[in-house]
Design a protein around this motif. Structure first.
Motif, PDB file in Angstrom:
ATOM      1  N   ASP A 102     -35.959 -21.180  40.946  1.00  0.00           N
ATOM      2  CA  ASP A 102     -36.416 -22.447  41.502  1.00  0.00           C
ATOM      3  C   ASP A 102     -35.972 -22.553  42.958  1.00  0.00           C
ATOM      4  O   ASP A 102     -35.368 -21.625  43.522  1.00  0.00           O
ATOM      5  CB  ASP A 102     -35.922 -23.639  40.666  1.00  0.00           C
ATOM      6  N   GLU A 103     -36.283 -23.672  43.595  1.00  0.00           N
ATOM      7  CA  GLU A 103     -35.972 -23.827  45.014  1.00  0.00           C
ATOM      8  C   GLU A 103     -34.474 -23.822  45.291  1.00  0.00           C
ATOM      9  O   GLU A 103     -34.044 -23.566  46.416  1.00  0.00           O
ATOM     10  CB  GLU A 103     -36.586 -25.133  45.534  1.00  0.00           C
ATOM     11  N   GLY A 104     -33.683 -24.089  44.266  1.00  0.00           N
ATOM     12  CA  GLY A 104     -32.241 -24.062  44.428  1.00  0.00           C
ATOM     13  C   GLY A 104     -31.615 -22.702  44.177  1.00  0.00           C
ATOM     14  O   GLY A 104     -30.391 -22.578  44.153  1.00  0.00           O
ATOM     15  N   GLY A 105     -32.460 -21.681  43.961  1.00  0.00           N
ATOM     16  CA  GLY A 105     -31.941 -20.352  43.706  1.00  0.00           C
ATOM     17  C   GLY A 105     -31.421 -20.162  42.292  1.00  0.00           C
ATOM     18  O   GLY A 105     -30.721 -19.183  42.022  1.00  0.00           O
ATOM     19  N   GLN A 106     -31.751 -21.092  41.403  1.00  0.00           N
ATOM     20  CA  GLN A 106     -31.326 -20.982  40.007  1.00  0.00           C
ATOM     21  C   GLN A 106     -32.382 -20.202  39.220  1.00  0.00           C
ATOM     22  O   GLN A 106     -33.571 -20.519  39.274  1.00  0.00           O
ATOM     23  CB  GLN A 106     -31.149 -22.372  39.389  1.00  0.00           C
ATOM     24  N   LEU A 107     -31.929 -19.199  38.495  1.00  0.00           N
ATOM     25  CA  LEU A 107     -32.821 -18.412  37.659  1.00  0.00           C
ATOM     26  C   LEU A 107     -33.155 -19.217  36.406  1.00  0.00           C
ATOM     27  O   LEU A 107     -32.259 -19.624  35.656  1.00  0.00           O
ATOM     28  CB  LEU A 107     -32.163 -17.087  37.298  1.00  0.00           C
ATOM     29  N   GLN A 108     -34.433 -19.433  36.163  1.00  0.00           N
ATOM     30  CA  GLN A 108     -34.863 -20.346  35.109  1.00  0.00           C
ATOM     31  C   GLN A 108     -35.059 -19.686  33.743  1.00  0.00           C
ATOM     32  O   GLN A 108     -35.209 -20.381  32.749  1.00  0.00           O
ATOM     33  CB  GLN A 108     -36.191 -21.006  35.523  1.00  0.00           C
ATOM     34  N   ASN A 109     -35.087 -18.387  33.702  1.00  0.00           N
ATOM     35  CA  ASN A 109     -35.384 -17.714  32.425  1.00  0.00           C
ATOM     36  C   ASN A 109     -34.452 -16.533  32.175  1.00  0.00           C
ATOM     37  O   ASN A 109     -34.881 -15.422  31.907  1.00  0.00           O
ATOM     38  CB  ASN A 109     -36.851 -17.280  32.370  1.00  0.00           C
ATOM     39  N   ALA A 110     -33.162 -16.816  32.223  1.00  0.00           N
ATOM     40  CA  ALA A 110     -32.157 -15.758  32.097  1.00  0.00           C
ATOM     41  C   ALA A 110     -31.751 -15.503  30.650  1.00  0.00           C
ATOM     42  O   ALA A 110     -30.569 -15.482  30.307  1.00  0.00           O
ATOM     43  CB  ALA A 110     -30.933 -16.103  32.935  1.00  0.00           C
ATOM     44  N   SER A 111     -32.714 -15.317  29.794  1.00  0.00           N
ATOM     45  CA  SER A 111     -32.437 -14.901  28.418  1.00  0.00           C
ATOM     46  C   SER A 111     -33.726 -14.342  27.840  1.00  0.00           C
ATOM     47  O   SER A 111     -34.825 -14.621  28.332  1.00  0.00           O
ATOM     48  CB  SER A 111     -31.949 -16.075  27.556  1.00  0.00           C
ATOM     49  N   PHE A 112     -33.599 -13.568  26.782  1.00  0.00           N
ATOM     50  CA  PHE A 112     -34.786 -12.997  26.163  1.00  0.00           C
ATOM     51  C   PHE A 112     -35.574 -14.040  25.363  1.00  0.00           C
ATOM     52  O   PHE A 112     -36.645 -13.725  24.836  1.00  0.00           O
ATOM     53  CB  PHE A 112     -34.399 -11.821  25.263  1.00  0.00           C
ATOM     54  N   MET A 113     -35.058 -15.247  25.288  1.00  0.00           N
ATOM     55  CA  MET A 113     -35.865 -16.331  24.725  1.00  0.00           C
ATOM     56  C   MET A 113     -36.947 -16.756  25.715  1.00  0.00           C
ATOM     57  O   MET A 113     -38.014 -17.228  25.309  1.00  0.00           O
ATOM     58  CB  MET A 113     -34.976 -17.527  24.376  1.00  0.00           C
ATOM     59  N   ASP A 114     -36.649 -16.589  26.997  1.00  0.00           N
ATOM     60  CA  ASP A 114     -37.560 -17.069  28.036  1.00  0.00           C
ATOM     61  C   ASP A 114     -38.136 -15.956  28.900  1.00  0.00           C
ATOM     62  O   ASP A 114     -39.203 -16.120  29.497  1.00  0.00           O
ATOM     63  CB  ASP A 114     -36.842 -18.075  28.935  1.00  0.00           C
ATOM     64  N   TYR A 115     -37.414 -14.858  29.034  1.00  0.00           N
ATOM     65  CA  TYR A 115     -37.914 -13.715  29.790  1.00  0.00           C
ATOM     66  C   TYR A 115     -38.636 -12.802  28.803  1.00  0.00           C
ATOM     67  O   TYR A 115     -38.033 -12.247  27.890  1.00  0.00           O
ATOM     68  CB  TYR A 115     -36.751 -12.979  30.457  1.00  0.00           C
ATOM     69  N   LEU A 116     -39.933 -12.657  28.983  1.00  0.00           N
ATOM     70  CA  LEU A 116     -40.754 -11.985  27.983  1.00  0.00           C
ATOM     71  C   LEU A 116     -40.753 -10.478  28.191  1.00  0.00           C
ATOM     72  O   LEU A 116     -41.094  -9.985  29.266  1.00  0.00           O
ATOM     73  CB  LEU A 116     -42.186 -12.507  28.050  1.00  0.00           C
ATOM     74  N   LEU A 117     -40.385  -9.758  27.158  1.00  0.00           N
ATOM     75  CA  LEU A 117     -40.519  -8.313  27.136  1.00  0.00           C
ATOM     76  C   LEU A 117     -41.622  -7.931  26.161  1.00  0.00           C
ATOM     77  O   LEU A 117     -41.763  -8.556  25.095  1.00  0.00           O
ATOM     78  CB  LEU A 117     -39.217  -7.649  26.686  1.00  0.00           C
ATOM     79  N   PRO A 118     -42.431  -6.939  26.486  1.00  0.00           N
ATOM     80  CA  PRO A 118     -43.439  -6.510  25.512  1.00  0.00           C
ATOM     81  C   PRO A 118     -42.773  -5.902  24.289  1.00  0.00           C
ATOM     82  O   PRO A 118     -41.739  -5.233  24.393  1.00  0.00           O
ATOM     83  CB  PRO A 118     -44.255  -5.474  26.280  1.00  0.00           C
ATOM     84  N   THR A 119     -43.349  -6.138  23.154  1.00  0.00           N
ATOM     85  CA  THR A 119     -42.843  -5.589  21.893  1.00  0.00           C
ATOM     86  C   THR A 119     -43.769  -4.470  21.426  1.00  0.00           C
ATOM     87  O   THR A 119     -44.784  -4.155  22.061  1.00  0.00           O
ATOM     88  CB  THR A 119     -42.786  -6.674  20.811  1.00  0.00           C
ATOM     89  N   ALA A 120     -43.432  -3.887  20.300  1.00  0.00           N
ATOM     90  CA  ALA A 120     -44.279  -2.839  19.726  1.00  0.00           C
ATOM     91  C   ALA A 120     -45.664  -3.365  19.390  1.00  0.00           C
ATOM     92  O   ALA A 120     -46.626  -2.588  19.312  1.00  0.00           O
ATOM     93  CB  ALA A 120     -43.615  -2.264  18.473  1.00  0.00           C
ATOM     94  N   MET A 121     -45.798  -4.668  19.202  1.00  0.00           N
ATOM     95  CA  MET A 121     -47.106  -5.254  18.920  1.00  0.00           C
ATOM     96  C   MET A 121     -47.979  -5.337  20.172  1.00  0.00           C
ATOM     97  O   MET A 121     -49.200  -5.486  20.077  1.00  0.00           O
ATOM     98  CB  MET A 121     -46.930  -6.658  18.334  1.00  0.00           C
ATOM     99  N   ASP A 122     -47.364  -5.254  21.340  1.00  0.00           N
ATOM    100  CA  ASP A 122     -48.096  -5.435  22.597  1.00  0.00           C
ATOM    101  C   ASP A 122     -48.421  -4.121  23.289  1.00  0.00           C
ATOM    102  O   ASP A 122     -49.275  -4.094  24.187  1.00  0.00           O
ATOM    103  CB  ASP A 122     -47.262  -6.294  23.562  1.00  0.00           C
TER     104      ASP A 122
END
Length: 787
Positions: free
Chosen positions: A689-709
């Motif tokens: 964000d504009e304050g330099g805070q990372l908004q998605n610092a976990s695998f709940m929010d940072y999307l990684l492709p899975t074997a299904m993708d």
């Protein structure tokens, strides 16, 4: 050399240990009296550090020490410039390397401020909450363009600017090419940040032995020898007294190269000061804030073409986000600048970039290391030009490929190896035709029309790339035949799953004509081999593999010479055969290699002048230039224009990595690279964000492709031998991820041509693609499903 191992799919010999849980990773290191470390990290992206109160933490039972920058004394110093910039005329480069612990100022969220040492990690983590840090916030600098505006807060006051570098490279005269052009294509492209997201996070353990005056460090590094050399220099020790071990490493992807992270510098120092072993293991959230990232760039690019679709020139101005520090110099933006040219004949090229400091995590190479950006810009310009000129995407590429008779080919701009950008070999058109055949150039239009009649939207993308691999400076290897008949190979590389243990064994086994399972490879231990650079830039097989080959040839020569003497026959009558030597004329006169090794190390007698005992040799290989890998990726996707969900139906890779050592391992490297590339294209984006805070610092929010993708990749191999190394090898480790974003964008546009969609940014996401579809020209959202 009667046996053939190189070019065959020998099963990976390291997998048994990995799959049975017997492989050693750094966090498996457990030593008597071991202490554990945890770090206080900044909550602010930018601020002045006024004070740190550690008294409560020191009073907590089980806490042994709390270290701040002031406690480090002379040991506190900025890290080294790991990769100096090439000697480009007029270059501006402002260095600001990472520091062990923040002293006067914090420059990104997650920057280390203090280190707690305790009897357990649990106690150390609890003690972090006891420490009070006083920070006066400063305005954070996040946007690339905002960082260079007048009045922007200066991240490094000693520099007086947020400009990290300014570089101009050119060949030919773009303005002349533009004046002669029939078509000019101009666009702005965005390529945003992502994380490496290795399965194993970083980890460091260290033990100081005061009696032997020896420091042993276990490190999840891709470059154990440079880490050893740096630690010895910083700690005032002989290099021979520092042993760095990089055991099995669960993925590297670039951030684990030779960064001299605070943790790598501090854990050994504390172990020496306290006289007890110390270990730190990064948790997943820390990884988002403390491990380097890659990819944010903004390109304003232009292509000049003739009416028949031939490139006359390309111009590219771009901004590159280097994050809070720039220890890796200009590696990533130089890669972008050079890789943009791709496999194409570009008579005129003008490229200019500005690297910018921002209050975000430091940027260093991540798999592809900036090459994705250049490929995306070039391939997107070609797609847009083809559409404007009424050409098929494949045809405009076909018309602009460098011909096979122009190799070796040199562009008059400097690559990261300080030499002019050099293509040693290549033959691009056949790879394109092979990819089109596999994807079904004749049948796909009918499939697309039939799907459209069913209300399904499918599209195809076909793109090309070139990757510089196998760069120097050098690597070495030592090959030893032991009296047991086993063969030992040691090299200074670290390994992170690439299959080095198997591939190097294949190379040596073929030269010595021994069973491949008799060859035992050791990597990543500076006590075993102390010269070399590391595993990065798709160079392991090319450079270290060539060194293994040269060392094995030297041992083979010793085997034949020693065998002739021991068997009492002429040198030209000796041959290697199935773990043995024998007489060609009288096969009954034979001896195993193990027996010969015993004779080569006699307990009595003198060594003949000019000879050496043992069946052992060390060799080094350093190429004058890298080896140019290349390929074509084709992708078929299905797009739901209502939800903006994309399903990848097929993925085809036709690649040229020179001679294949092990086709199965190559296939695994490509498959893994494609998975990484798909993540970069459609899932993975670090959002600040504009304050330099990372908004998605976990695998709940940072999307990684899975074997299904990630689909199974259909592959075809082309082998254009590299002329600059003895085996004709080229790198392959990054090839799968470099052109994926460009192929993805083209395929989506091809699936929904009626929307007039033009994708100029990566990574996308279902949400972002939905927004782009909604804003596509001349389209009513309500009518999309019925269209």
């Amino acid at each position: 050399m009667s046996r053939t191992y190189v070019g065959t799919s020998v099963p990976r010999n390291e997998d048994r240990r990995l799959l049975t849980g017997n492989a050693l990773f750094v966090d498996d290191v457990q030593l008597e009296g071991m202490l554990h470390a945890a770090f206080v990290r900044s909550d602010h992206a930018h601020g002045v550090l006024r004070g740190i109160d550690v008294s409560a933490a020191l009073a907590r039972p089980g806490v042994v020490a709390v270290i701040t920058a002031e406690d480090l004394g002379d040991y506190w110093q900025p890290g080294p410039l790991l990769v100096p910039p090439p000697p480009i005329d007029g270059i501006v480069f402002n260095q600001a390397s990472q520091v062990p612990l923040a002293k006067d100022r914090v420059r990104h969220v997650g920057e280390a401020i203090a280190m707690v040492i305790a009897e357990s990690r649990y106690i150390a983590e609890d003690a972090l909450a006891d420490i009070v840090v006083d920070i006066d916030p400063l305005d954070p600098v996040v946007g690339l363009e905002a960082a260079l505006e007048p009045g922007a807060e200066i991240i490094h006051p000693q520099l007086g600017t947020n400009l990290a570098a300014h570089v101009v490279q050119r060949h030919g005269d773009y303005e002349t090419a533009k004046a002669a052009a029939d078509v000019i294509i101009s666009r702005r492209f965005h390529y945003d940040r992502g994380a490496a997201a290795a399965m194993e996070n970083r980890c460091v353990a260290a033990r100081w032995d005061p009696r032997a005056e020896e420091l042993t460090v276990w490190d999840t590094t891709q470059a154990p020898i440079p880490i050893r050399n740096g630690l010895a220099r910083m700690l005032g020790l002989l290099e021979s007294r520092v042993r760095v071990v990089a055991p099995y490493v669960g993925g590297g992807f670039g951030p684990k190269i030779m960064m001299f992270y605070p943790e790598e510098v501090l854990v050994p120092w504390v172990a020496m000061r306290l006289g007890r072993p110390v270990k730190w293991a990064e948790d997943r959230q820390e990884n988002f804030f403390a491990t380097t990232q890659e990819r944010s760039q903004i390109h304003d690019a232009e292509m000049a073409l003739s009416a028949d679709g031939r490139i006359l020139g390309v111009q590219d101005f771009f901004l590159h986000d280097t994050g809070a520090y720039d220890p890796y110099g200009l590696t990533v933006p130089i890669n972008s600048q050079c890789t943009l040219l791709g496999p194409y004949d570009v008579p005129a090229y003008h490229s200019e970039f500005r690297a910018v400091f921002t209050n975000t995590v430091t940027v260093t190479p991540v798999r592809g290391a900036g090459r994705q950006h250049g490929v995306f810009v070039m391939e997107r310009l070609l797609d847009i030009a083809a559409r404007q000129l009424g050409l098929e995407p494949a045809e405009i590429r076909r018309r602009n490929y460098l011909r096979k008779d122009v190799f070796p080919h040199t562009f008059q701009i400097l690559f990261q190896d300080f030499a002019p950008l050099y293509y040693d070999s290549g033959n691009y058109a056949p790879a394109l035709e092979a990819a089109l055949d596999i994807v079904g150039r004749d049948t796909f239009p009918r499939e697309q029309a039939a799907a459209r009649a069913e209300g399904r939207y499918i599209g195809m993308g076909v793109v090309s790339y070139v990757e510089g691999t196998g760069i120097g400076p050098y690597e070495g290897a030592r090959v030893t035949v032991e009296p047991s008949g086993q063969v030992r190979v040691a090299t200074g590389l670290g390994t992170q799953g690439q299959g080095h243990y198997t591939a190097f064994a294949q190379i040596v086994a073929e030269v010595l004509d021994v069973d491949v399972d008799r060859v035992h490879v050791i990597t990543g231990d500076t006590r075993e081999f102390g010269w070399g650079t590391g595993t990065f830039a798709s160079r392991g097989a090319v450079v270290a593999g060539s060194a293994c080959h040269e060392a094995a040839l030297a041992v083979r020569k010793k085997v034949l010479e020693t065998g002739a003497r021991v068997l009492g026959i002429a040198p030209d009558d000796v041959e290697l055969a199935a773990n043995s030597i024998r007489s060609r004329s009288n096969p009954d006169r034979a001896m195993t290699l193990g027996e010969l090794a015993g004779h080569a190390n006699p307990l009595r007698g003198a060594v003949t002048p000019g000879s050496e005992p043992g069946l052992e040799a060390t060799a080094y290989f350093g190429p004058d230039h890298g080896s140019t890998a290349s390929g074509v990726h084709a992708m078929v996707v299905e797009v739901d224009p209502e939800t903006a969900m994309v399903k990848i139906l097929r993925y085809i890779v036709v690649h040229d990595c020179g001679k294949l050592i092990n086709p199965m391992i190559v296939a695994g490297q490509v498959q893994g690279g494609v998975a990484h590339g798909i993540g970069n294209a459609f899932y993975e984006q670090l959002v600040y964000d504009e304050g330099g805070q990372l908004q998605n610092a976990s695998f709940m929010d940072y999307l990684l492709p899975t074997a299904m993708d990630v689909p199974n990749v259909e592959m075809a191999h082309r082998e254009t031998d590299a002329p600059l190394n003895p085996l004709g090898l080229k790198g392959v480790g990054e090839a799968g991820c470099i052109p994926t974003g460009a192929a993805f964008a083209q395929a989506i546009e091809d699936a929904v041509p009626h929307l007039g969609l033009e994708i100029r940014e990566i990574p996308l996401s279902p949400n972002r693609l939905f927004e782009l579809i909604r804003s596509a020209p001349g389209v009513r959202v309500e009518a999309l499903a019925a269209d």
